[in-house]
Scaffold this motif. Structure first.
Motif: not given
Length: 141
Positions: A100-124
């Motif tokens: 149920g979680d979604h990440w972005v995997r960039t071509p260099d193999g790193r994983l990013w969690d933009p949905i969680d980052e939006a939550r962190r933005c909301f938390a300031g």
């Protein structure tokens, strides 16, 4: 089967199916964010890295109004998915999904969690613009 973070499977039967299966929900959520911002806030989101400045400001404005998290949870998910789709388009990355979680995997193999980052933005304590910059390697030769 393709494995994602923590060795969990992506639910696909082969690498060719990973992108479409994992991307279907976040791509739809991103499109929802574009439509909502256009209709509700009269804000045009064009999947550019620059548009993430506006998204960060929108989330900051929501945070200052202090709504309960439950009232903005879907909007934050959609805005995070929008940022993820910006990263995918900018870097040639792909969406990955597990449990149920979604990440972005960039071509260099790193994983990013933009949905969680939006939550962190909301938390300031986050920035979708800076996440995209970091994920795309801007400023790195």
């Amino acid at each position: 089967m393709t494995t994602g973070p923590g060795g969990a499977t992506s639910g696909s039967t082969g690498p060719q199916q990973t992108r479409p299966a994992a991307a279907s929900k976040p791509v739809r959520w991103a499109a929802d964010a574009v439509a909502t911002m256009r209709e509700g806030a009269r804000l045009r989101l064009d999947y550019s890295e620059q548009s993430l400045w506006r998204v960060d400001r929108v989330i900051d404005g929501i945070r200052r109004e202090r709504p309960p998290y439950a009232a903005v949870e879907t909007a934050l998910r959609d805005l995070g998915a929008y940022a993820g789709e910006v990263i995918v388009r900018r870097t040639g990355g792909e969406w990955w999904a597990t449990g149920g979680d979604h990440w972005v995997r960039t071509p260099d193999g790193r994983l990013w969690d933009p949905i969680d980052e939006a939550r962190r933005c909301f938390a300031g304590d986050g920035s979708l613009r800076l996440l995209c910059r970091d994920a795309s390697g801007a400023g790195h030769p």
